[in-house]
Design a protein around this motif. Sequence first.
Motif, mmCIF file in Angstrom:
data_model
loop_
_atom_site.group_PDB
_atom_site.id
_atom_site.type_symbol
_atom_site.label_atom_id
_atom_site.label_comp_id
_atom_site.label_asym_id
_atom_site.label_seq_id
_atom_site.Cartn_x
_atom_site.Cartn_y
_atom_site.Cartn_z
ATOM 1 N N ALA A 147 0.888 -1.232 0.005
ATOM 2 C CA ALA A 147 -0.181 -0.176 -0.034
ATOM 3 C C ALA A 147 0.720 1.238 0.209
ATOM 4 C CB ALA A 147 -0.978 -0.047 1.281
ATOM 5 N N MET A 148 0.839 2.174 -1.056
ATOM 6 C CA MET A 148 1.743 3.368 -1.103
ATOM 7 C C MET A 148 0.948 4.495 -1.195
ATOM 8 S SD MET A 148 4.674 3.957 -3.899
ATOM 9 C CE MET A 148 5.791 2.861 -3.450
ATOM 10 N N ILE A 149 0.972 5.539 -0.220
ATOM 11 C CA ILE A 149 0.321 6.773 -0.240
ATOM 12 C C ILE A 149 1.227 7.922 -0.740
ATOM 13 C CG2 ILE A 149 -0.928 8.389 1.271
ATOM 14 C CD1 ILE A 149 -1.004 6.279 3.493
ATOM 15 N N GLY A 150 0.778 8.486 -1.651
ATOM 16 C CA GLY A 150 1.392 9.481 -2.439
ATOM 17 C C GLY A 150 0.473 10.849 -2.855
ATOM 18 N N ALA A 165 1.210 1.639 6.034
ATOM 19 C CA ALA A 165 1.463 2.896 5.467
ATOM 20 C C ALA A 165 0.709 4.125 6.149
ATOM 21 C CB ALA A 165 0.699 2.679 3.995
ATOM 22 N N GLU A 166 -0.380 3.822 6.640
ATOM 23 C CA GLU A 166 -1.064 4.960 7.395
ATOM 24 C C GLU A 166 -0.395 5.307 8.595
ATOM 25 O OE1 GLU A 166 -5.879 3.877 6.984
ATOM 26 O OE2 GLU A 166 -4.874 2.901 8.608
ATOM 27 N N ALA A 167 0.448 4.495 9.211
ATOM 28 C CA ALA A 167 1.331 4.833 10.526
ATOM 29 C C ALA A 167 2.275 5.699 9.951
ATOM 30 C CB ALA A 167 1.839 3.884 11.219
ATOM 31 N N GLY A 226 3.913 7.573 2.458
ATOM 32 C CA GLY A 226 4.127 6.453 3.327
ATOM 33 C C GLY A 226 4.006 4.947 2.542
ATOM 34 N N ILE A 227 4.561 3.964 3.015
ATOM 35 C CA ILE A 227 4.320 2.889 2.417
ATOM 36 C C ILE A 227 4.414 1.637 3.140
ATOM 37 C CG2 ILE A 227 6.970 2.555 2.373
ATOM 38 C CD1 ILE A 227 6.747 1.247 -0.604
#
Length: 444
Positions: free
Chosen positions: A19-22, A65-67, A34-35
């Motif tokens: 899961a990757m946040i960008g 990823a959320e953390a 976050g990843i």
Amino acid sequence: MENNKISVGLDIGTTKIVAMIGRKNEYGKAEILGIGKSKSLGVHRGVVNNITQTIQSIQQAVQEAEAEAGLKIEDVTVGIAGQHIRSLQHSDYITRANSEVVIDEDDIDRLINQVHKLVMLPGEEIIHVLPQEYKIDGQPEIKEPIGMYGGRLEANFHVVVGQVSSIRNIGRCVKSSGLELEGITLEPLASANAVLSQEEKEAGVALIDIGGGTTDLAVFKDGIIRHTAVIPFGGNVVTEDIKEGCSIIEKQAELLKIKFGSAWPGENKDNEIVSIPGLRGRDPKEITLKNLSKIIHARVVEIIEQVYVEIKNYGHEEQKKKLIAGIVLTGGGSQLKHLKQLVEYITGMDTRIGYPNEHLAGDSDDDIASPLFATAVGLVMDGLKRQERKRVEKEVEEMELAMEEHSEEHISHEEERIQQPKKERKSFLDKLTERVKDFLDNAE
């Protein structure tokens, strides 16, 4: 920070779930916030075969990823691959009622919708319809027909087909993990967006994404995708061979492959030996690196040859269809030592390893720019593009409303047309996402 400015890519692979946040930074590059990574337990060769385990793995990756990002994830863009994906070429045409009127988006939509009526095998559905080039009244090689005159509009299409149940199962896993499905993308396309430059797509290039369970291929020429294929072999088969050939457990086989493995046996000396601890009081095992490389070499050659058959099926050997930019390798399997040289030797094509750093912000972590995360980066970029499209559509709608309200201030029709931003056509994947969402909502 506004939550609607971020995008989340969820890569559900056979070996790992990422899961990757960008978000987009001021230079238009993707900045990864976050990843999260977890071992994938319920997926085999890109297809979900245990829903409960897959949901747990997704939740674990998402929480990580959320953390890291300090954000709550709600919507995700998911990649689909797997051995059920196949592609075909198809030509179709429509006859227009009035050839005195210019061709517009509605004509193209009509043509694409006609392709969607193709009869598929039971349980299969069309995922992507990608126009190659158009013909108007017999005049070939037209890239953009909008705005031209003509009575008969014809096109060649690259049609990607997949199993409905597999796509719905992935949708089900995402929804049960407490997430909303924002979009669905074909994984070879996501990886291609992350690691290929526009010049390579123009010159002609084959992207080979070697994952754990499958190897995905996407061929581009003249900036258009020409061929896609999913081969049901990947890095895991190599690990399996090492396990069988050396009589060791899977964990040890995987470590051996990563640390000492090479796709080229000629470079290991006969006396290079690695010792592996025995199981519970048994003697350690000694394995020669030459043998290890031979096992790896045999399987990797088989995978590359299957991919090369697909590249030939596209027509690489014809002068007009030649792939000048050669091959780009990406995915976790591309990190195998001497793989690049072996691919060049088998195919005779220029080869490089594809890192997804071209579209990433300059201060990104080196780990993120690894070929391992190419698909996840591509999915984040896809989510960002989708949001941009929604924003433009919203602007268009607001503008139309404002114009209706101020219709007494007579703005000429021409001015009105100039001021409106271009409303993009809804891609079939957006429609597919909506249908999967509807199906899941009704199934609850």
